[in-house]
Design a protein around this motif. Sequence first.
Motif, PDB file in Angstrom:
ATOM      1  N   LEU A   1      -2.466  87.847 -37.921  1.00 51.72           N
ATOM      2  CA  LEU A   1      -1.863  86.714 -37.998  1.00 51.72           C
ATOM      3  C   LEU A   1      -0.729  86.136 -37.803  1.00 51.72           C
ATOM      4  CD1 LEU A   1      -2.860  87.439 -41.625  1.00 51.72           C
ATOM      5  CD2 LEU A   1      -3.802  86.276 -40.555  1.00 51.72           C
ATOM      6  N   LYS A   2       0.256  86.982 -37.724  1.00 48.80           N
ATOM      7  CA  LYS A   2       2.260  86.719 -36.780  1.00 48.80           C
ATOM      8  C   LYS A   2       1.160  86.184 -35.516  1.00 48.80           C
ATOM      9  CE  LYS A   2       4.372  90.366 -37.558  1.00 48.80           C
ATOM     10  NZ  LYS A   2       5.650  91.364 -37.798  1.00 48.80           N
ATOM     11  N   GLU A   3       0.267  86.791 -35.126  1.00 47.76           N
ATOM     12  CA  GLU A   3      -0.048  86.372 -33.404  1.00 47.76           C
ATOM     13  C   GLU A   3      -0.147  85.336 -32.945  1.00 47.76           C
ATOM     14  OE1 GLU A   3      -1.854  88.195 -29.110  1.00 47.76           O
ATOM     15  OE2 GLU A   3      -1.756  89.806 -31.185  1.00 47.76           O
ATOM     16  N   ASP A   4      -1.567  85.281 -33.984  1.00 49.07           N
ATOM     17  CA  ASP A   4      -2.154  83.667 -34.115  1.00 49.07           C
ATOM     18  C   ASP A   4      -1.077  82.319 -34.802  1.00 49.07           C
ATOM     19  OD1 ASP A   4      -4.687  84.936 -33.966  1.00 49.07           O
ATOM     20  OD2 ASP A   4      -4.913  85.198 -35.489  1.00 49.07           O
ATOM     21  N   LEU A   5      -0.409  82.385 -35.215  1.00 53.73           N
ATOM     22  CA  LEU A   5       0.570  81.452 -35.739  1.00 53.73           C
ATOM     23  C   LEU A   5       1.625  81.400 -34.804  1.00 53.73           C
ATOM     24  CD1 LEU A   5       1.663  82.800 -39.174  1.00 53.73           C
ATOM     25  CD2 LEU A   5       0.598  80.776 -38.948  1.00 53.73           C
ATOM     26  N   ALA A   6       1.799  82.122 -33.557  1.00 55.46           N
ATOM     27  CA  ALA A   6       3.130  82.415 -33.151  1.00 55.46           C
ATOM     28  C   ALA A   6       2.065  81.508 -31.584  1.00 55.46           C
ATOM     29  CB  ALA A   6       3.675  83.436 -32.537  1.00 55.46           C
ATOM     30  N   LYS A   7       1.136  81.484 -31.181  1.00 51.38           N
ATOM     31  CA  LYS A   7       0.296  81.058 -30.482  1.00 51.38           C
ATOM     32  C   LYS A   7      -0.106  79.197 -30.414  1.00 51.38           C
ATOM     33  CE  LYS A   7      -1.723  85.129 -28.570  1.00 51.38           C
ATOM     34  NZ  LYS A   7      -3.625  85.715 -28.305  1.00 51.38           N
ATOM     35  N   ARG A   8       0.369  79.017 -31.988  1.00 48.30           N
ATOM     36  CA  ARG A   8      -0.268  77.481 -32.159  1.00 48.30           C
ATOM     37  C   ARG A   8       0.529  76.810 -33.323  1.00 48.30           C
ATOM     38  NH1 ARG A   8      -2.947  77.630 -37.447  1.00 48.30           N
ATOM     39  NH2 ARG A   8      -3.778  79.618 -38.254  1.00 48.30           N
ATOM     40  N   ASP A   9       0.355  75.357 -33.479  1.00 45.97           N
ATOM     41  CA  ASP A   9       1.602  75.234 -34.211  1.00 45.97           C
ATOM     42  C   ASP A   9       1.391  75.102 -35.963  1.00 45.97           C
ATOM     43  OD1 ASP A   9       2.540  73.309 -31.984  1.00 45.97           O
ATOM     44  OD2 ASP A   9       1.154  71.827 -32.233  1.00 45.97           O
ATOM     45  N   VAL A  10       2.056  75.102 -36.278  1.00 47.05           N
ATOM     46  CA  VAL A  10       1.887  75.849 -37.880  1.00 47.05           C
ATOM     47  C   VAL A  10       1.027  74.277 -38.396  1.00 47.05           C
ATOM     48  CG1 VAL A  10       3.172  76.453 -39.575  1.00 47.05           C
ATOM     49  CG2 VAL A  10       3.986  77.069 -37.979  1.00 47.05           C
ATOM     50  N   PRO A  11       0.225  74.504 -39.377  1.00 49.27           N
ATOM     51  CA  PRO A  11      -0.528  73.149 -39.349  1.00 49.27           C
ATOM     52  C   PRO A  11       0.468  72.513 -41.092  1.00 49.27           C
ATOM     53  CG  PRO A  11      -1.989  75.414 -39.695  1.00 49.27           C
ATOM     54  CD  PRO A  11      -0.446  76.258 -39.422  1.00 49.27           C
ATOM     55  N   ARG A  12       0.598  71.714 -40.686  1.00 51.97           N
ATOM     56  CA  ARG A  12       1.498  70.487 -41.935  1.00 51.97           C
ATOM     57  C   ARG A  12      -0.069  69.852 -42.755  1.00 51.97           C
ATOM     58  NH1 ARG A  12       4.234  69.366 -37.070  1.00 51.97           N
ATOM     59  NH2 ARG A  12       3.384  67.288 -37.198  1.00 51.97           N
ATOM     60  N   GLN A  13       1.431  69.593 -43.745  1.00 43.99           N
ATOM     61  CA  GLN A  13       0.484  68.891 -45.059  1.00 43.99           C
ATOM     62  C   GLN A  13       1.736  68.298 -45.392  1.00 43.99           C
ATOM     63  OE1 GLN A  13      -0.486  70.883 -48.367  1.00 43.99           O
ATOM     64  NE2 GLN A  13       1.555  71.560 -49.563  1.00 43.99           N
ATOM     65  N   MET A  14       1.078  66.006 -45.218  1.00 44.15           N
ATOM     66  CA  MET A  14       2.171  65.249 -45.596  1.00 44.15           C
ATOM     67  C   MET A  14       1.968  65.265 -47.761  1.00 44.15           C
ATOM     68  SD  MET A  14       1.643  61.679 -44.457  1.00 44.15           S
ATOM     69  CE  MET A  14       1.962  61.430 -43.215  1.00 44.15           C
ATOM     70  N   LEU A  15       3.407  64.779 -47.498  1.00 46.41           N
ATOM     71  CA  LEU A  15       3.684  64.774 -49.303  1.00 46.41           C
ATOM     72  C   LEU A  15       3.304  62.586 -49.650  1.00 46.41           C
ATOM     73  CD1 LEU A  15       6.899  66.410 -49.798  1.00 46.41           C
ATOM     74  CD2 LEU A  15       5.138  67.562 -49.935  1.00 46.41           C
ATOM     75  N   LEU A  16       2.674  63.260 -50.683  1.00 45.96           N
ATOM     76  CA  LEU A  16       1.991  62.066 -51.197  1.00 45.96           C
ATOM     77  C   LEU A  16       3.400  60.939 -51.464  1.00 45.96           C
ATOM     78  CD1 LEU A  16       0.266  59.923 -51.599  1.00 45.96           C
ATOM     79  CD2 LEU A  16       0.166  61.084 -54.362  1.00 45.96           C
TER      80      LEU A  16
END
Length: 653
Positions: free
Chosen positions: A501-516
Amino acid sequence: MAVRQLSDTTINRIAAGEVIERPASVVKELVENAVDAGATRIEIVTATGGKSLLRITDNGAGMTKEDLQLAVRRHCTSKLPENDLMDIRTMGFRGEALPSIGAISRLEITTRHASEPHAWKIEVEGGQNSEVEPAALNAGTRVEVKDIFFSVPARLKFLKSDRAEATAITEIIKRIALANPTIRFTLSGSDRRQLELPACTGDDADLARIGQILGAEFTKNAMEIEALREGVHLYGYAGLPTFHRANSQHQFFFVNGRPVRDKLLLGSLKAAYSDVLSRDRHPIVVLNIDLDPHQVDVNVHPAKADVRFRDGQLVRGLLIGALKNAFVQSGFRASTANTQSAINAIRPMGQGAGFNVHSGASAHTQQGHREAAQSYSWRQSAYRPEESSASVWSAADIPEAGTQETQLGLMEATAPYTASPEPSMGQDSAAEQGHQAYNLVDAPSADSRAHVHELPEDRENFPLGAARAQIHETYIVSQTKDGLVIVDQHAAHERLVYEQLKEDLAKRDVPRQMLLIPEIVDLPEDDVARLEERASELEEVGLVLERFGPGAIAVRETPSMLKRLNIKALVQDLADDFAEYDSSTRIREKLDLVAATMACHGSIRAGRRMRPEEMDNLLRDMEATPKSGQCNHGRPTWIELKLHDIERLFGRH
């Protein structure tokens, strides 16, 4: 009240309050002077925890009569030839120690320089210096301190017991000895057991001295650390993540040979071990940092216990990176202390009062064993042979020796298996169907049929061996060429999933969520400026923020993995990290924490029955995965029992 000049005695006592905290402080200053004098042998004698007597004798260069007269005066030193406070290459440099010690005790110094026909002696009592007199001494220097704090009795009330003060002196000597392995140290006295640290020579002098102080167990469970970056050289030894202690007293840092307790170094160490060690446990390390003296300021603490690096971020990054690389290089290696703990836990079962059939078992227990043995019937066993169409075999039915049937014995014949890939997380697989079939069989928790699936002999040459059985549907037992290995299947698979899981996180951008509605956080202007400068770095880990007027930050997006996030507290903590360390890994640590939780819930659970090929695949994955010797919480994933250890348990040795 008019301003007036304080007397020299009062000035020295004030200085002593900063430099001399307890007897251990006196020992530190005097032993460091001996090291600076080039001594190869230093002897320390104490009484009543150093309160009534401290005697330090060395074979260093000694002092001439003129030097001795100046040495007990304030701000007289031989260690700043160019008066450059940024080019300090000795342990001491201020010239405050001897006059400060003399101001609060009865001090006697006897010394002899090679150029002098005999030794010289001077006495200082409560800040009053005597005349220099001839004395007898072969070479070097002997410093004797009696009745510490006799001139300021109020300070005596703050000292601890004799034993506590003696222990503090021992710790000081150990730290200085670790930094100087080629010097012989002897610590003795009426208040302690003698500590003898012989001088160490050769290429392994550092490791030999570490073994003298921390014990051979640490040297067996240590990783060698060495890294060089931009003129900063880091080297030493760090304990495996599975080799730890309940406090941080076994963490030793040295900067240019000086023992320090620096918060930047301690914080970096904690960050490096964050995902391999439980929060309430502490690693054991002995680490040295050598760099240009102009790149570090040691004149920021009266006792020189703290330092300030010109580029603290460089040192922090070097330390964390070197340790994490060592974890990767160590692979699945685990502490040998786990094996010894297992042996100690097993031995009482065979030698204690509860199960020793020779001497310790009670009559009631032995009677129970006999009754159980008499009532046992192989016909009730889950491993009884299957009934064939013929109820009784004839002689003709018995296969000849050496045939395949004889080799299989009474066990049912099974087709050879082909190792299948490891099942993917969250999906039913053929392995799960096999588990259901297993559950229909009345079998004990130790599945001895695992050996029916014969593994190639070379599998036993692998570090973790060949899987042979599963015990209590939780532990895998494998056979190596010289012993056996017991693996906690849940802890091991948890680490494997976590690293993936850590390797997968390092390979791609961290998903973000916009605050209302953006979160507005009020902060001091300096903190706002620091966060604004690091906005691009924070965006890479999923936190999008921007200035919102004077003294405020607006947070617009957060990492989607972090649910129910206290945004205000996170931003304040980030600002504190940037102010103290000029960097922050707080968000990455939170993401890793989420990944660790996912790994814990997504890994093989205890109680799940595994097929032999699955167990074997798990062992191979552990061998190929860094840090697999411990789970995400710092617990060991496997222990090894050598054949000679097992034979000792049964009295064969």
